[in-house]
Design a protein around this motif. Structure first.
Motif, PDB file in Angstrom:
ATOM      1  N   LYS A 148       0.702  -1.208   0.037  1.00  0.00           N
ATOM      2  CA  LYS A 148      -0.028  -0.009   0.186  1.00  0.00           C
ATOM      3  C   LYS A 148       0.906   1.308  -0.090  1.00  0.00           C
ATOM      4  CE  LYS A 148      -4.082  -2.052   2.361  1.00  0.00           C
ATOM      5  NZ  LYS A 148      -4.722  -1.791   3.546  1.00  0.00           N
ATOM      6  N   ARG A 149       1.863   1.345   0.774  1.00  0.00           N
ATOM      7  CA  ARG A 149       3.105   2.296   0.798  1.00  0.00           C
ATOM      8  C   ARG A 149       3.528   2.690  -0.562  1.00  0.00           C
ATOM      9  NH1 ARG A 149       3.279   6.451   2.960  1.00  0.00           N
ATOM     10  NH2 ARG A 149       3.365   5.740   5.224  1.00  0.00           N
ATOM     11  N   ARG A 150       3.924   1.657  -1.326  1.00  0.00           N
ATOM     12  CA  ARG A 150       4.266   1.645  -2.683  1.00  0.00           C
ATOM     13  C   ARG A 150       3.186   2.150  -3.598  1.00  0.00           C
ATOM     14  NH1 ARG A 150       8.818  -1.918  -4.183  1.00  0.00           N
ATOM     15  NH2 ARG A 150       9.427  -3.432  -2.168  1.00  0.00           N
ATOM     16  N   LEU A 151       1.878   1.744  -3.628  1.00  0.00           N
ATOM     17  CA  LEU A 151       0.901   2.372  -4.156  1.00  0.00           C
ATOM     18  C   LEU A 151       0.907   3.945  -3.851  1.00  0.00           C
ATOM     19  CD1 LEU A 151      -1.429   1.997  -6.180  1.00  0.00           C
ATOM     20  CD2 LEU A 151      -2.705   1.168  -4.288  1.00  0.00           C
ATOM     21  N   THR A 152       0.836   4.420  -2.699  1.00  0.00           N
ATOM     22  CA  THR A 152       0.733   5.864  -2.549  1.00  0.00           C
ATOM     23  C   THR A 152       1.930   6.655  -3.070  1.00  0.00           C
ATOM     24  OG1 THR A 152       1.980   5.801  -0.339  1.00  0.00           O
ATOM     25  CG2 THR A 152      -0.465   5.426  -0.396  1.00  0.00           C
ATOM     26  N   LEU A 153       3.084   6.158  -3.088  1.00  0.00           N
ATOM     27  CA  LEU A 153       4.349   6.708  -3.741  1.00  0.00           C
ATOM     28  C   LEU A 153       4.117   6.423  -5.379  1.00  0.00           C
ATOM     29  CD1 LEU A 153       7.225   4.917  -1.826  1.00  0.00           C
ATOM     30  CD2 LEU A 153       6.625   7.224  -1.796  1.00  0.00           C
ATOM     31  N   ALA A 154       3.468   5.598  -6.086  1.00  0.00           N
ATOM     32  CA  ALA A 154       3.137   5.660  -7.333  1.00  0.00           C
ATOM     33  C   ALA A 154       2.171   6.819  -7.649  1.00  0.00           C
ATOM     34  CB  ALA A 154       2.791   4.283  -7.796  1.00  0.00           C
ATOM     35  N   SER A 155       1.087   6.813  -6.906  1.00  0.00           N
ATOM     36  CA  SER A 155       0.270   7.827  -7.085  1.00  0.00           C
ATOM     37  C   SER A 155       0.859   9.180  -7.093  1.00  0.00           C
ATOM     38  CB  SER A 155      -0.957   7.504  -6.069  1.00  0.00           C
ATOM     39  OG  SER A 155      -1.621   6.566  -6.250  1.00  0.00           O
ATOM     40  N   ALA A 156       1.499   9.208  -6.090  1.00  0.00           N
ATOM     41  CA  ALA A 156       2.190  10.837  -5.840  1.00  0.00           C
ATOM     42  C   ALA A 156       3.046  11.416  -6.900  1.00  0.00           C
ATOM     43  CB  ALA A 156       3.140  10.766  -4.455  1.00  0.00           C
ATOM     44  N   ILE A 157       3.747  10.485  -7.719  1.00  0.00           N
ATOM     45  CA  ILE A 157       4.642  11.110  -8.731  1.00  0.00           C
ATOM     46  C   ILE A 157       4.229  10.543 -10.013  1.00  0.00           C
ATOM     47  CG2 ILE A 157       6.507  10.685  -7.268  1.00  0.00           C
ATOM     48  CD1 ILE A 157       6.339   8.182  -9.933  1.00  0.00           C
ATOM     49  N   VAL A 158       3.255   9.919 -10.325  1.00  0.00           N
ATOM     50  CA  VAL A 158       2.830   9.485 -11.822  1.00  0.00           C
ATOM     51  C   VAL A 158       2.774  10.673 -12.840  1.00  0.00           C
ATOM     52  CG1 VAL A 158       0.162   9.498 -11.392  1.00  0.00           C
ATOM     53  CG2 VAL A 158       1.430   8.000 -13.146  1.00  0.00           C
ATOM     54  N   HIS A 159       2.188  12.069 -11.979  1.00  0.00           N
ATOM     55  CA  HIS A 159       2.039  13.169 -12.923  1.00  0.00           C
ATOM     56  C   HIS A 159       3.288  14.147 -12.947  1.00  0.00           C
ATOM     57  CE1 HIS A 159       0.960  14.084  -8.786  1.00  0.00           C
ATOM     58  NE2 HIS A 159       0.769  15.407  -9.138  1.00  0.00           N
ATOM     59  N   LYS A 160       4.309  13.612 -12.330  1.00  0.00           N
ATOM     60  CA  LYS A 160       5.457  14.370 -12.236  1.00  0.00           C
ATOM     61  C   LYS A 160       5.432  15.784 -11.714  1.00  0.00           C
ATOM     62  CE  LYS A 160       7.449  11.677 -16.147  1.00  0.00           C
ATOM     63  NZ  LYS A 160       8.188  11.826 -17.480  1.00  0.00           N
ATOM     64  N   PRO A 161       5.042  16.058 -10.471  1.00  0.00           N
ATOM     65  CA  PRO A 161       4.761  17.193 -10.097  1.00  0.00           C
ATOM     66  C   PRO A 161       6.183  17.880  -9.636  1.00  0.00           C
ATOM     67  CG  PRO A 161       4.387  15.618  -8.344  1.00  0.00           C
ATOM     68  CD  PRO A 161       4.568  14.904  -9.652  1.00  0.00           C
ATOM     69  N   PRO A 162       6.066  19.438  -9.584  1.00  0.00           N
ATOM     70  CA  PRO A 162       7.615  19.920  -9.280  1.00  0.00           C
ATOM     71  C   PRO A 162       7.981  19.977  -7.871  1.00  0.00           C
ATOM     72  CG  PRO A 162       6.030  21.527  -9.452  1.00  0.00           C
ATOM     73  CD  PRO A 162       5.090  20.224  -9.836  1.00  0.00           C
TER      74      PRO A 162
END
Length: 473
Positions: A148-162
């Motif tokens: 679940k932790r890996r999933l939250t990381l994936a969601s956080a960076i998929v759109h390449k925020p600054p």
């Protein structure tokens, strides 16, 4: 400057946590590590930086948090937070909203207006990168805490925020997951993105960040550029419960004698419906004995614990118990709470095992008096974890199963937890701990079992420590 934040004051609730005179700035391609003990104000800072404190939690914020010219504290600016900031919350269960990993990651992109074709490509790519490709259509509730932790990381960076904000990103993660977080942060810094990491386990990130900021009682107590670290500052971090030391020595012998068998598994097959997770497990738990389970995320540690506790029916084999009070404490401490205030939870403990134990709790954790009237769900993650362990003690267990009990605990609370466990041993309790924390292996384990490839096998504490540290070298 990518992020320019200043808070004269930020807080919420008459007994909530407050920040005073906080100034932070981070440039593109740079990073900050924010550290401090449980309840020091780190999570409140996280909420203030994202604008959630002022826009979602009815908090009182005097100041600003500007990213790319947008003030996230303002109502209008807060609508841009998903575009500008990738956020990883401390507790995955409080962040994940959708039923499958694919839907969770895709939800972020769809809300930002990405096309269906691009959503599909980006979701598959990022889930593969975080080791969730084979589980992208599985129910989220079937994932382990680390997955679940890996999933939250994936969601956080998929759109390449600054800007990336991480709140305890290593919680419940195995060594490979922590190593992946480190590599990810390195890659993002090279790409010119910035990051702020809030973390008890500072040793995993000291070599990656440009500055360390120590928060204490809602204020910045000290800060150092990592190029200027000295022994005085490192000792200050230790005094405030920040983990900066790598464990190197495991004890070789038990410090206590063990008693008769309380719980025994023979030829146990663990799984769900027709899916076998673990097969042919032989395990016994004795009085005054600490058994530690280590293994990769998703290997079956939690499933084994739930099966031993009676929550999951075995697919085969047998479990023999000589006691009628096996207590399972889950990774998420919130599942242990029954009442709407910390005071009511403590009254429950008092009714179960007496006023003397509760008085001792107040001595061990002076912060309890400050949060008496708060809902336990509003405590910091480390404080919620500590309270959940105290409640478990109040259930008078003969065998207690602790699933990742040190998640979110600073060094001070970790030491209290060690003493708490030693107290249980003195009361003839048998203990099983599932963990990725090398401190548990070194400080407490009588026996260690490795859980991997559908098997459970006994290994030495030294071997387990080397396994836990190997990916981080």
């Amino acid at each position: 400057m990518l992020l320019n934040a200043k808070f004269e004051y930020a807080g919420y609730g008459s007994e909530g946590f407050r920040l005073v005179d906080i100034v932070l700035g981070v440039d593109e391609g740079s990073s900050i590590l924010v550290v401090g003990g449980s309840g020091s104000g780190k999570s409140t800072l996280f909420l203030a930086l994202t604008g959630a404190l002022s826009n979602l939690l009815n908090g009182d914020v005097k100041g600003y948090s500007i990213v790319k010219g947008v003030d996230l504290v303002s109502t209008e600016g807060f609508t841009n937070v998903a575009r500008l900031v990738g956020i990883v919350l401390q507790d995955p269960d409080k962040q994940i909203a959708m039923s499958t990993p694919y839907d969770e990651v895709g939800f972020t992109l769809e809300n930002l207006g990405y096309s269906e074709e691009l959503v599909r490509k980006l979701v598959v790519d990022v889930l593969e990168r975080f080791g969730l490709g084979s589980k992208m259509l599985r129910e989220v509730e079937e994932l382990s805490g680390g997955e679940k932790r890996r999933l939250t990381l994936a969601s956080a960076i998929v759109h390449k925020p600054p800007l990336l904000l991480f709140d305890e990103p290593t919680a419940s993660m195995d060594p490979w997951g922590i190593s992946e977080v480190r590599r990810f942060i390195i890659d993002q810094l090279k790409a010119g993105r910035a990051s702020i990491v809030i973390e008890h386990k500072a040793r995993y990130f000291i070599d990656l960040v440009d500055e360390i900021v120590l928060i204490d009682n809602g204020r910045i107590r000290a800060r150092r550029r990592t190029s200027e670290l000295d022994r005085e500052f490192m000792n200050m971090l230790l005094e405030h419960g920040v983990d900066v030391l790598k464990p190197t020595i495991c004890r070789d012998k038990r410090e206590h004698g063990v008693g008769d068998v309380l719980l025994e598994a023979k030829g146990l097959t663990v799984g769900y419906d027709d899916e076998v997770v673990l097969d042919n497990v032989d395990l016994e738990v004795r009085r005054r004995e600490i058994i530690v389970l280590v293994g990769p995320n998703g290997s079956g540690k939690t499933s084994l614990m739930k099966t031993l506790a009676g929550f999951i029916k075995p697919l085969g084999g047998e479990i023999n118990s000589k006691c009628n009070n096996v207590v399972y404490v889950p990774q998420n401490p919130d599942y242990m709470f029954l009442y709407t205030s910390v005071e009511e939870e403590l009254e429950y403990i008092k009714r179960r095992i007496g006023e003397g134990f509760v008085r001792k709790l107040y001595v061990e954790a002076p912060w309890l008096r400050k949060v008496h009237g708060l809902s336990p769900h509003k405590l910091s993650h480390g404080q919620r974890r500590w309270l959940a362990l105290a409640i478990a003690r109040g259930l008078n267990p003969c065998v207690i199963l602790l699933d990742e009990p040190t998640t979110g605990l600073d060094l001070v609370l970790y030491r209290h937890m060690k003493e708490w466990i030693k107290t249980l041993l003195g009361e003839n309790v048998g203990i099983v701990i599932s963990t990725h924390d090398p401190r548990i292996v070194c400080d407490l384990a009588d026996r260690v079992y490795m859980v991997s490839n559908r098997r459970v096998r006994e290994v030495s504490p030294k071997h387990a420590l080397e396994w836990l540290e190997a990916p981080l070298k």
